[in-house]
Motif scaffolding. Sequence first.
Motif, PDB file in Angstrom:
ATOM      1  N   PRO A 137       0.843  -1.208   0.000  1.00 15.50           N
ATOM      2  CA  PRO A 137       0.000   0.000   0.000  1.00 15.50           C
ATOM      3  C   PRO A 137       0.875   1.254   0.000  1.00 15.50           C
ATOM      4  CG  PRO A 137      -0.649  -1.555   1.729  1.00 15.50           C
ATOM      5  CD  PRO A 137       0.665  -2.012   1.210  1.00 15.50           C
ATOM      6  N   LEU A 138       0.388   2.321  -0.632  1.00 15.58           N
ATOM      7  CA  LEU A 138       1.115   3.587  -0.697  1.00 15.58           C
ATOM      8  C   LEU A 138       0.298   4.666  -0.004  1.00 15.58           C
ATOM      9  CD1 LEU A 138       2.129   3.426  -4.472  1.00 15.58           C
ATOM     10  CD2 LEU A 138       3.525   2.743  -2.508  1.00 15.58           C
ATOM     11  N   GLN A 139       0.912   5.439   0.870  1.00  9.58           N
ATOM     12  CA  GLN A 139       0.197   6.512   1.553  1.00  9.58           C
ATOM     13  C   GLN A 139      -0.148   7.610   0.547  1.00  9.58           C
ATOM     14  OE1 GLN A 139       1.476   8.100   5.318  1.00  9.58           O
ATOM     15  NE2 GLN A 139       2.589   6.223   5.835  1.00  9.58           N
ATOM     16  N   LEU A 140      -1.426   7.923   0.452  1.00  2.00           N
ATOM     17  CA  LEU A 140      -1.882   8.895  -0.537  1.00  2.00           C
ATOM     18  C   LEU A 140      -1.263  10.270  -0.323  1.00  2.00           C
ATOM     19  CD1 LEU A 140      -3.906   9.552  -2.893  1.00  2.00           C
ATOM     20  CD2 LEU A 140      -5.481  10.285  -1.090  1.00  2.00           C
ATOM     21  N   ASN A 141      -1.160  10.707   0.909  1.00  2.00           N
ATOM     22  CA  ASN A 141      -0.729  12.077   1.189  1.00  2.00           C
ATOM     23  C   ASN A 141       0.733  12.185   1.619  1.00  2.00           C
ATOM     24  OD1 ASN A 141      -3.285  13.311   0.621  1.00  2.00           O
ATOM     25  ND2 ASN A 141      -4.043  12.443   2.539  1.00  2.00           N
ATOM     26  N   LYS A 142       1.512  11.162   1.349  1.00  2.00           N
ATOM     27  CA  LYS A 142       2.947  11.203   1.605  1.00  2.00           C
ATOM     28  C   LYS A 142       3.654  11.601   0.322  1.00  2.00           C
ATOM     29  CE  LYS A 142       6.771   8.360   3.348  1.00  2.00           C
ATOM     30  NZ  LYS A 142       7.143   7.021   3.892  1.00  2.00           N
ATOM     31  N   ARG A 143       4.449  12.668   0.372  1.00  2.00           N
ATOM     32  CA  ARG A 143       5.090  13.171  -0.832  1.00  2.00           C
ATOM     33  C   ARG A 143       6.520  12.666  -0.999  1.00  2.00           C
ATOM     34  NH1 ARG A 143       0.944  12.982  -1.879  1.00  2.00           N
ATOM     35  NH2 ARG A 143      -0.697  14.556  -1.848  1.00  2.00           N
ATOM     36  N   GLU A 144       7.076  12.071   0.028  1.00  2.20           N
ATOM     37  CA  GLU A 144       8.410  11.510  -0.095  1.00  2.20           C
ATOM     38  C   GLU A 144       8.357  10.210  -0.908  1.00  2.20           C
ATOM     39  OE1 GLU A 144       7.935  13.988   3.428  1.00  2.20           O
ATOM     40  OE2 GLU A 144       6.948  12.102   2.847  1.00  2.20           O
ATOM     41  N   VAL A 145       9.530   9.760  -1.338  1.00  5.43           N
ATOM     42  CA  VAL A 145       9.623   8.490  -2.049  1.00  5.43           C
ATOM     43  C   VAL A 145       9.157   7.360  -1.128  1.00  5.43           C
ATOM     44  CG1 VAL A 145      11.204   6.844  -3.138  1.00  5.43           C
ATOM     45  CG2 VAL A 145      11.510   9.299  -3.501  1.00  5.43           C
ATOM     46  N   GLN A 146       8.325   6.473  -1.662  1.00  3.47           N
ATOM     47  CA  GLN A 146       7.818   5.348  -0.885  1.00  3.47           C
ATOM     48  C   GLN A 146       8.449   4.057  -1.413  1.00  3.47           C
ATOM     49  OE1 GLN A 146       3.680   5.510   0.432  1.00  3.47           O
ATOM     50  NE2 GLN A 146       3.373   7.373  -0.775  1.00  3.47           N
ATOM     51  N   VAL A 147       9.194   3.402  -0.539  1.00  4.58           N
ATOM     52  CA  VAL A 147       9.949   2.203  -0.895  1.00  4.58           C
ATOM     53  C   VAL A 147       9.076   0.966  -0.691  1.00  4.58           C
ATOM     54  CG1 VAL A 147      12.008   0.832  -0.405  1.00  4.58           C
ATOM     55  CG2 VAL A 147      12.104   3.341  -0.241  1.00  4.58           C
ATOM     56  N   THR A 148       9.013   0.113  -1.701  1.00  6.21           N
ATOM     57  CA  THR A 148       8.265  -1.143  -1.613  1.00  6.21           C
ATOM     58  C   THR A 148       9.220  -2.297  -1.928  1.00  6.21           C
ATOM     59  OG1 THR A 148       7.570  -1.444  -3.925  1.00  6.21           O
ATOM     60  CG2 THR A 148       6.314   0.156  -2.602  1.00  6.21           C
ATOM     61  N   PRO A 149       8.808  -3.541  -1.711  1.00  6.35           N
ATOM     62  CA  PRO A 149       9.692  -4.675  -1.993  1.00  6.35           C
ATOM     63  C   PRO A 149      10.127  -4.781  -3.453  1.00  6.35           C
ATOM     64  CG  PRO A 149       7.902  -5.368  -0.564  1.00  6.35           C
ATOM     65  CD  PRO A 149       7.581  -3.981  -1.013  1.00  6.35           C
ATOM     66  N   HIS A 150       9.390  -4.134  -4.364  1.00  2.00           N
ATOM     67  CA  HIS A 150       9.704  -4.278  -5.787  1.00  2.00           C
ATOM     68  C   HIS A 150       9.790  -2.931  -6.497  1.00  2.00           C
ATOM     69  CE1 HIS A 150       8.071  -8.192  -4.572  1.00  2.00           C
ATOM     70  NE2 HIS A 150       8.946  -8.682  -5.419  1.00  2.00           N
ATOM     71  N   GLY A 151      10.335  -1.925  -5.806  1.00  5.15           N
ATOM     72  CA  GLY A 151      10.541  -0.645  -6.471  1.00  5.15           C
ATOM     73  C   GLY A 151      10.059   0.531  -5.653  1.00  5.15           C
ATOM     74  N   ASN A 152      10.469   1.715  -6.078  1.00  2.88           N
ATOM     75  CA  ASN A 152      10.137   2.953  -5.384  1.00  2.88           C
ATOM     76  C   ASN A 152       9.061   3.728  -6.149  1.00  2.88           C
ATOM     77  OD1 ASN A 152      12.210   2.246  -3.623  1.00  2.88           O
ATOM     78  ND2 ASN A 152      13.732   3.493  -4.697  1.00  2.88           N
ATOM     79  N   TYR A 153       8.160   4.325  -5.393  1.00  5.37           N
ATOM     80  CA  TYR A 153       7.042   5.064  -5.965  1.00  5.37           C
ATOM     81  C   TYR A 153       6.979   6.467  -5.355  1.00  5.37           C
ATOM     82  CZ  TYR A 153       5.394   0.531  -7.679  1.00  5.37           C
ATOM     83  OH  TYR A 153       5.294  -0.681  -8.311  1.00  5.37           O
ATOM     84  N   LYS A 154       6.298   7.353  -6.069  1.00  8.99           N
ATOM     85  CA  LYS A 154       6.106   8.710  -5.568  1.00  8.99           C
ATOM     86  C   LYS A 154       4.736   9.205  -6.008  1.00  8.99           C
ATOM     87  CE  LYS A 154       8.749  11.887  -7.320  1.00  8.99           C
ATOM     88  NZ  LYS A 154       9.972  12.685  -7.602  1.00  8.99           N
ATOM     89  N   ILE A 155       3.982   9.765  -5.067  1.00 11.14           N
ATOM     90  CA  ILE A 155       2.666  10.336  -5.364  1.00 11.14           C
ATOM     91  C   ILE A 155       2.755  11.840  -5.220  1.00 11.14           C
ATOM     92  CG2 ILE A 155       0.239  10.482  -4.670  1.00 11.14           C
ATOM     93  CD1 ILE A 155       0.455   7.628  -3.622  1.00 11.14           C
ATOM     94  N   THR A 156       2.328  12.560  -6.238  1.00 12.46           N
ATOM     95  CA  THR A 156       2.262  14.020  -6.189  1.00 12.46           C
ATOM     96  C   THR A 156       0.818  14.456  -6.378  1.00 12.46           C
ATOM     97  OG1 THR A 156       2.770  14.148  -8.555  1.00 12.46           O
ATOM     98  CG2 THR A 156       4.621  14.329  -7.017  1.00 12.46           C
ATOM     99  N   GLU A 157       0.534  15.694  -6.010  1.00 11.01           N
ATOM    100  CA  GLU A 157      -0.848  16.207  -6.098  1.00 11.01           C
ATOM    101  C   GLU A 157      -0.828  17.683  -6.445  1.00 11.01           C
ATOM    102  OE1 GLU A 157      -4.314  18.425  -4.641  1.00 11.01           O
ATOM    103  OE2 GLU A 157      -2.356  18.380  -3.644  1.00 11.01           O
ATOM    104  N   GLN A 158      -1.736  18.080  -7.315  1.00 12.57           N
ATOM    105  CA  GLN A 158      -1.905  19.489  -7.662  1.00 12.57           C
ATOM    106  C   GLN A 158      -3.367  19.743  -7.967  1.00 12.57           C
ATOM    107  OE1 GLN A 158       0.520  20.881 -10.911  1.00 12.57           O
ATOM    108  NE2 GLN A 158       0.047  23.026 -10.537  1.00 12.57           N
ATOM    109  N   ALA A 159      -3.974  20.621  -7.160  1.00 14.84           N
ATOM    110  CA  ALA A 159      -5.369  21.023  -7.352  1.00 14.84           C
ATOM    111  C   ALA A 159      -6.305  19.816  -7.422  1.00 14.84           C
ATOM    112  CB  ALA A 159      -5.514  21.884  -8.612  1.00 14.84           C
ATOM    113  N   GLY A 160      -6.095  18.816  -6.569  1.00 13.08           N
ATOM    114  CA  GLY A 160      -6.981  17.669  -6.518  1.00 13.08           C
ATOM    115  C   GLY A 160      -6.697  16.589  -7.535  1.00 13.08           C
ATOM    116  N   SER A 161      -5.676  16.786  -8.363  1.00 12.73           N
ATOM    117  CA  SER A 161      -5.277  15.776  -9.339  1.00 12.73           C
ATOM    118  C   SER A 161      -3.994  15.108  -8.852  1.00 12.73           C
ATOM    119  CB  SER A 161      -5.039  16.411 -10.708  1.00 12.73           C
ATOM    120  OG  SER A 161      -4.611  15.431 -11.645  1.00 12.73           O
ATOM    121  N   TYR A 162      -4.021  13.788  -8.740  1.00 14.06           N
ATOM    122  CA  TYR A 162      -2.890  13.036  -8.211  1.00 14.06           C
ATOM    123  C   TYR A 162      -2.159  12.318  -9.348  1.00 14.06           C
ATOM    124  CZ  TYR A 162      -4.995  13.703  -3.612  1.00 14.06           C
ATOM    125  OH  TYR A 162      -5.511  14.247  -2.467  1.00 14.06           O
TER     126      TYR A 162
END
Length: 277
Positions: free
Chosen positions: A135-160
């Motif tokens: 699972p990835l935290q929706l409101n976390k802007r830092e890099v999120q490390v998972t067992p199979h790669g790194n992800y990043k969620i960004t948001e601008q004006a309600g668009s993720y």
Amino acid sequence: MTPIDLQQYLQRIAFQQSLAPDLDTLSALVQKHTQTIPFENLDAYLGLPVELSTEVIQHKLVGQSRGGYCYEQNALFRSVLNAIGMQVTSLAARVRWGVPEEVETPASHMLLLVNLAGVDYLVDVGFGVTTPTAPLQLNKREVQVTPHGNYKITEQAGSYELAFQQADGWLTLYRFTLQPQQNADYKVFNWYVSTHPDSVFVKNLVAAKVIDERRYTLRNNELKCYRQGHPPQVTVLAGAEQIQTCLRDYFNITPPAGLYNKLVQLTEEQALLADAC
């Protein structure tokens, strides 16, 4: 919505720990699901209907030990989470992977938002080779490390936007909003991706699965193995029998009736293209 047979599902993914509506359970289920149930589009590739009722999805992905694509995978997982007592919202995303910035894409991908103790998590067990295995935290802007790669969620004006880290930088996977979707919405999306002649799932055989620390993907006759920090290993399969063996050995899929003849046609077309080059 018809309740899922939770015990049958848990047996399918060999899940043996206790269940609770918490992050530990959610994380463990995502991990086991993505390592057991393959992403695949064989029905759409064969021109067969892709049904989205709970009964049909459970029979196919659980009872028949098949896989499916996003609508099937995430609908099944949503039913599981609901049965455990988790709060789940169904969302839709516009796929941006491999799409030029100027090209518009429809909101054709299904994903889930799970709220646990006031924290929102993006959960998606149906995005093929770059499916998040945690699972990835929706409101976390830092890099999120998972067992199979790194992800990043960004948001601008309600668009993720969800991005995946490759060796040469970040790759945008898809864009989404928090507008809830209904099953009727997915029925329309599913009809398009499973029947339209321009759909990638109609034109190509696609499968993906996580095995240990590796990701495998099959597209037509090309098998790729991805491991974090390494270039992909590519194997070109020589014929229909090799492709069917690959489906069994790497994706644990028993090829459905009619696939062999379709694969013979595919390999003949691939050979003609190679000769033309």
